[in-house]
Write a protein that holds these residues in place. Structure first.
Motif, PDB file in Angstrom:
ATOM      1  N   GLY A  89     -67.389 -20.866  -6.130  1.00 43.85           N
ATOM      2  CA  GLY A  89     -67.608 -19.534  -6.677  1.00 43.85           C
ATOM      3  C   GLY A  89     -68.938 -19.356  -7.368  1.00 43.85           C
ATOM      4  N   GLY A  90     -69.810 -20.312  -7.261  1.00 46.02           N
ATOM      5  CA  GLY A  90     -71.105 -20.197  -7.915  1.00 46.02           C
ATOM      6  C   GLY A  90     -71.034 -20.619  -9.362  1.00 46.02           C
ATOM      7  N   GLY A  91     -72.021 -20.186 -10.155  1.00 45.41           N
ATOM      8  CA  GLY A  91     -72.039 -20.500 -11.578  1.00 45.41           C
ATOM      9  C   GLY A  91     -72.797 -21.771 -11.900  1.00 45.41           C
ATOM     10  N   GLY A  92     -73.490 -22.339 -10.954  1.00 47.75           N
ATOM     11  CA  GLY A  92     -74.305 -23.495 -11.238  1.00 47.75           C
ATOM     12  C   GLY A  92     -73.583 -24.804 -10.973  1.00 47.75           C
ATOM     13  N   LEU A  93     -74.370 -25.847 -10.877  1.00 52.21           N
ATOM     14  CA  LEU A  93     -73.836 -27.161 -10.536  1.00 52.21           C
ATOM     15  C   LEU A  93     -72.880 -27.678 -11.602  1.00 52.21           C
ATOM     16  CD1 LEU A  93     -73.835 -29.628  -8.693  1.00 52.21           C
ATOM     17  CD2 LEU A  93     -75.837 -30.482  -9.943  1.00 52.21           C
ATOM     18  N   HIS A  94     -73.218 -27.436 -12.874  1.00 55.50           N
ATOM     19  CA  HIS A  94     -72.359 -27.955 -13.935  1.00 55.50           C
ATOM     20  C   HIS A  94     -70.963 -27.336 -13.869  1.00 55.50           C
ATOM     21  CE1 HIS A  94     -75.422 -30.310 -15.920  1.00 55.50           C
ATOM     22  NE2 HIS A  94     -76.260 -29.278 -15.916  1.00 55.50           N
ATOM     23  N   ASN A  95     -70.895 -26.017 -13.643  1.00 58.06           N
ATOM     24  CA  ASN A  95     -69.592 -25.361 -13.532  1.00 58.06           C
ATOM     25  C   ASN A  95     -68.817 -25.861 -12.319  1.00 58.06           C
ATOM     26  OD1 ASN A  95     -69.925 -23.870 -15.821  1.00 58.06           O
ATOM     27  ND2 ASN A  95     -70.413 -21.933 -14.790  1.00 58.06           N
ATOM     28  N   GLN A  96     -69.528 -26.040 -11.219  1.00 55.46           N
ATOM     29  CA  GLN A  96     -68.867 -26.519 -10.005  1.00 55.46           C
ATOM     30  C   GLN A  96     -68.283 -27.921 -10.210  1.00 55.46           C
ATOM     31  OE1 GLN A  96     -71.829 -26.220  -6.936  1.00 55.46           O
ATOM     32  NE2 GLN A  96     -71.704 -23.970  -6.818  1.00 55.46           N
ATOM     33  N   LEU A  97     -69.072 -28.780 -10.880  1.00 55.52           N
ATOM     34  CA  LEU A  97     -68.575 -30.124 -11.161  1.00 55.52           C
ATOM     35  C   LEU A  97     -67.384 -30.073 -12.120  1.00 55.52           C
ATOM     36  CD1 LEU A  97     -71.921 -32.115 -11.570  1.00 55.52           C
ATOM     37  CD2 LEU A  97     -70.275 -32.278  -9.694  1.00 55.52           C
ATOM     38  N   ALA A  98     -67.441 -29.163 -13.093  1.00 48.75           N
ATOM     39  CA  ALA A  98     -66.350 -29.042 -14.055  1.00 48.75           C
ATOM     40  C   ALA A  98     -65.064 -28.587 -13.360  1.00 48.75           C
ATOM     41  CB  ALA A  98     -66.724 -28.063 -15.163  1.00 48.75           C
ATOM     42  N   TYR A  99     -65.201 -27.575 -12.489  1.00 44.04           N
ATOM     43  CA  TYR A  99     -64.011 -27.090 -11.789  1.00 44.04           C
ATOM     44  C   TYR A  99     -63.482 -28.137 -10.810  1.00 44.04           C
ATOM     45  CZ  TYR A  99     -64.298 -22.329 -13.570  1.00 44.04           C
ATOM     46  OH  TYR A  99     -64.285 -21.220 -14.378  1.00 44.04           O
ATOM     47  N   GLY A 100     -64.394 -28.818 -10.122  1.00 46.10           N
ATOM     48  CA  GLY A 100     -63.962 -29.866  -9.208  1.00 46.10           C
ATOM     49  C   GLY A 100     -63.244 -30.987  -9.942  1.00 46.10           C
ATOM     50  N   GLY A 101     -63.810 -31.364 -11.116  1.00 50.08           N
ATOM     51  CA  GLY A 101     -63.172 -32.399 -11.907  1.00 50.08           C
ATOM     52  C   GLY A 101     -61.807 -31.969 -12.420  1.00 50.08           C
ATOM     53  N   GLN A 102     -61.696 -30.704 -12.852  1.00 48.12           N
ATOM     54  CA  GLN A 102     -60.398 -30.203 -13.310  1.00 48.12           C
ATOM     55  C   GLN A 102     -59.367 -30.198 -12.185  1.00 48.12           C
ATOM     56  OE1 GLN A 102     -61.723 -26.409 -15.265  1.00 48.12           O
ATOM     57  NE2 GLN A 102     -60.255 -27.041 -16.833  1.00 48.12           N
ATOM     58  N   ALA A 103     -59.807 -29.756 -10.999  1.00 53.15           N
ATOM     59  CA  ALA A 103     -58.882 -29.711  -9.862  1.00 53.15           C
ATOM     60  C   ALA A 103     -58.370 -31.113  -9.536  1.00 53.15           C
ATOM     61  CB  ALA A 103     -59.578 -29.102  -8.649  1.00 53.15           C
ATOM     62  N   ARG A 127     -53.389 -16.584 -10.372  1.00 58.92           N
ATOM     63  CA  ARG A 127     -53.945 -15.260 -10.700  1.00 58.92           C
ATOM     64  C   ARG A 127     -54.920 -15.337 -11.867  1.00 58.92           C
ATOM     65  NH1 ARG A 127     -54.993 -10.238  -8.593  1.00 58.92           N
ATOM     66  NH2 ARG A 127     -55.039  -8.684 -10.285  1.00 58.92           N
ATOM     67  N   ALA A 128     -54.572 -16.096 -12.901  1.00 60.02           N
ATOM     68  CA  ALA A 128     -55.439 -16.197 -14.077  1.00 60.02           C
ATOM     69  C   ALA A 128     -56.757 -16.888 -13.740  1.00 60.02           C
ATOM     70  CB  ALA A 128     -54.714 -16.954 -15.190  1.00 60.02           C
ATOM     71  N   LEU A 129     -56.723 -17.880 -12.873  1.00 57.86           N
ATOM     72  CA  LEU A 129     -57.946 -18.581 -12.493  1.00 57.86           C
ATOM     73  C   LEU A 129     -58.867 -17.714 -11.650  1.00 57.86           C
ATOM     74  CD1 LEU A 129     -56.410 -22.098 -11.754  1.00 57.86           C
ATOM     75  CD2 LEU A 129     -58.082 -21.565 -13.530  1.00 57.86           C
ATOM     76  N   ALA A 130     -58.313 -16.661 -11.057  1.00 57.33           N
ATOM     77  CA  ALA A 130     -59.140 -15.749 -10.252  1.00 57.33           C
ATOM     78  C   ALA A 130     -59.944 -14.789 -11.117  1.00 57.33           C
ATOM     79  CB  ALA A 130     -58.249 -14.962  -9.294  1.00 57.33           C
ATOM     80  N   THR A 131     -59.679 -14.765 -12.426  1.00 55.72           N
ATOM     81  CA  THR A 131     -60.406 -13.838 -13.299  1.00 55.72           C
ATOM     82  C   THR A 131     -61.850 -14.257 -13.511  1.00 55.72           C
ATOM     83  OG1 THR A 131     -59.778 -15.036 -15.326  1.00 55.72           O
ATOM     84  CG2 THR A 131     -58.271 -13.310 -14.511  1.00 55.72           C
ATOM     85  N   GLY A 132     -62.133 -15.549 -13.358  1.00 50.69           N
ATOM     86  CA  GLY A 132     -63.486 -16.029 -13.572  1.00 50.69           C
ATOM     87  C   GLY A 132     -63.846 -16.248 -15.027  1.00 50.69           C
ATOM     88  N   ASP A 133     -62.902 -16.082 -15.938  1.00 50.83           N
ATOM     89  CA  ASP A 133     -63.160 -16.247 -17.363  1.00 50.83           C
ATOM     90  C   ASP A 133     -62.894 -17.705 -17.764  1.00 50.83           C
ATOM     91  OD1 ASP A 133     -63.274 -14.381 -20.100  1.00 50.83           O
ATOM     92  OD2 ASP A 133     -62.142 -16.260 -20.333  1.00 50.83           O
ATOM     93  N   LEU A 134     -63.879 -18.335 -18.394  1.00 51.83           N
ATOM     94  CA  LEU A 134     -63.757 -19.759 -18.725  1.00 51.83           C
ATOM     95  C   LEU A 134     -62.654 -20.012 -19.757  1.00 51.83           C
ATOM     96  CD1 LEU A 134     -67.533 -20.815 -18.921  1.00 51.83           C
ATOM     97  CD2 LEU A 134     -65.895 -21.273 -17.095  1.00 51.83           C
ATOM     98  N   LEU A 135     -62.492 -19.093 -20.723  1.00 44.76           N
ATOM     99  CA  LEU A 135     -61.444 -19.281 -21.715  1.00 44.76           C
ATOM    100  C   LEU A 135     -60.064 -19.204 -21.075  1.00 44.76           C
ATOM    101  CD1 LEU A 135     -60.497 -19.653 -24.616  1.00 44.76           C
ATOM    102  CD2 LEU A 135     -60.684 -17.161 -24.938  1.00 44.76           C
ATOM    103  N   ASP A 136     -59.894 -18.266 -20.144  1.00 43.04           N
ATOM    104  CA  ASP A 136     -58.629 -18.174 -19.424  1.00 43.04           C
ATOM    105  C   ASP A 136     -58.347 -19.463 -18.659  1.00 43.04           C
ATOM    106  OD1 ASP A 136     -58.420 -15.635 -20.376  1.00 43.04           O
ATOM    107  OD2 ASP A 136     -59.015 -14.650 -18.511  1.00 43.04           O
ATOM    108  N   HIS A 137     -59.388 -19.993 -18.042  1.00 43.76           N
ATOM    109  CA  HIS A 137     -59.228 -21.218 -17.261  1.00 43.76           C
ATOM    110  C   HIS A 137     -58.822 -22.389 -18.159  1.00 43.76           C
ATOM    111  CE1 HIS A 137     -62.156 -19.506 -14.001  1.00 43.76           C
ATOM    112  NE2 HIS A 137     -61.094 -18.729 -14.236  1.00 43.76           N
ATOM    113  N   MET A 138     -59.400 -22.434 -19.364  1.00 43.34           N
ATOM    114  CA  MET A 138     -59.044 -23.502 -20.299  1.00 43.34           C
ATOM    115  C   MET A 138     -57.581 -23.377 -20.734  1.00 43.34           C
ATOM    116  SD  MET A 138     -60.734 -24.358 -24.005  1.00 43.34           S
ATOM    117  CE  MET A 138     -60.027 -22.867 -24.733  1.00 43.34           C
TER     118      MET A 138
END
Length: 400
Positions: free
Chosen positions: A176-190, A120-131
């Protein structure tokens, strides 16, 4: 996962005391449980308030309740333990299973809530929440692997419930968009969360095997310290432990307890004629015969040399002790075939009965030994009671 299913099945084959001690180790993690519960409360409240999300607030509250429930199970177990004085909190295997199920239920509930909260928290789209969510799941996983590896089935299930939904929710953010850097960051985190969870399984397996090996080794050394190295019978230490348990029954049930002090007849000539290896084999054979003639609740111990002591429990009257002594004499007197030699020996028996002859092991053994000397004086293969020796002493003194 197949290897962990095998580990789970192997727990059923563990000795009872080892299994109980593994369960006991689960309840040593109270500080870690409280820290994780506090982290869930603090971060959950922060993320819920930042997003004004009642569902996140509710999940955080349920997580705190599950964490407190796990702490409550640990405290209840420890309170039970303070009333016990024997090893491993005096748990039977059945009781240990009940406590393990209670702990597992609370632990699985917390892991499931944490995984759901993270999604649920990751669905908010907020980077601080994700961290914050990523840090929370890594901290939980590290503590889980450290503290619960001795019960791999529980540890693995909790790790998967918390980490895998988080990894999947992070992977969803890649699209979810947000540019290549964000996509790579989320993919790396996953990938990092999933790899950490799966890689931790090997650590869990290694820790479990190491812990079980340590407990089995400790158990074997404890057994060796309580057994006669030659015959495998209990030694003086284990004899004392069993006697201390058995003597309590004479008060509770009004039954008697008999101490039989045995000394082999014609054993020394066997050693002198055939050598010590044959003598040692003969002592082992005697130990086996004594074990066969006794009931499971009775104890045969070797004190050293050719001296043995038997603790006969649940005796209704002294004649039962005499009957057992006669069976022992007949059993030991039967011929032995050892290394091609037919050997015939005998045994004499002295008997003391608790409580009339005392309730202390040393006193009873001393009186049974005195009765044994009288039995030997009467002739080989005979039996004597301490009370008979005691009664005969004043008469002998008067005649003298």
């Amino acid at each position: 996962m197949w290897r962990f299913l095998i580990l789970k099945a192997s727990s059923r084959r563990l000795p009872n005391d080892v299994y109980v001690e593994l369960v006991d180790l689960l309840f040593a993690a109270l500080p870690a449980v409280l820290i994780m519960t506090a982290a869930m409360a603090g971060m959950g409240a922060l993320i819920a308030v930042r997003n004004n999300d009642p569902l996140l607030a509710g999940l955080a509250a349920v997580g705190v309740v599950a964490g407190l429930a796990r702490a409550g199970v640990i405290l209840a177990y420890r309170r039970r333990g303070t009333a016990q004085t024997s090893m491993a909190r005096n748990l039977t295997r059945g009781e240990a299973k009940i406590w393990e199920r209670r702990y597992a239920t609370a632990c699985l509930a917390f892991a499931a809530v944490l995984g759901t909260f993270n999604v649920r928290a990751l669905a908010t789209g907020d980077l601080l929440d994700h961290m914050l969510v990523t840090g929370l799941v890594f901290g939980y996983g590290a503590g889980l692997v450290t503290r619960l590896a001795m019960r791999p089935a529980i540890c693995t299930a909790c790790l998967m419930l918390a980490a895998m939904p988080t990894a999947l929710a992070l992977a969803v953010q890649v699209g979810g968009g947000g540019g290549l850097h964000n996509q790579l960051a989320y993919g790396g985190q996953a990938l990092l969360v999933a790899a950490f969870a799966l890689g931790s399984l090997e650590t869990v397996m290694w820790t479990y095997r190491t812990t079980v090996g340590h407990l089995l080794t400790k158990r074997n050394f404890a057994d060796m310290a309580r057994q006669d190295a030659l015959t495998g019978l209990p030694n003086r230490l284990l004899l004392r432990e069993r006697f201390d348990d058995d003597i309590l029954d004479i008060d509770a049930a009004g039954r008697l307890l008999a101490i039989h002090y045995l000394d082999l007849d014609r054993f020394k000539p066997v050693n002198d004629r055939y050598g010590h290896p044959v003598g040692d084999a003969l002592l082992r054979a005697v130990g086996e015969r004594l074990t066969r003639v006794l009931r499971a609740r009775d104890t045969a111990a070797r004190l050293g040399g050719d001296e043995f002591v038997i603790v006969q429990t649940d005796v209704a009257q002294p004649e039962e002790a005499r009957m057992l002594a006669h069976r022992i004499v007949r059993t030991i007197a039967a011929p032995y075939m050892i290394e091609g030699h037919e050997i015939v020996i005998g045994v004499s028996v002295g008997i003391a009965v608790a409580p009339e002859d005392g309730v202390d092991l040393e006193q009873l053994a001393s009186r049974a030994d005195a009765a044994l000397y009288q039995a030997k004086a009467n002739g080989r293969g005979t039996i004597a009671f301490w009370r008979e020796v005691e009664e005969a002493a004043p008469l002998a003194a008067a005649v003298a």
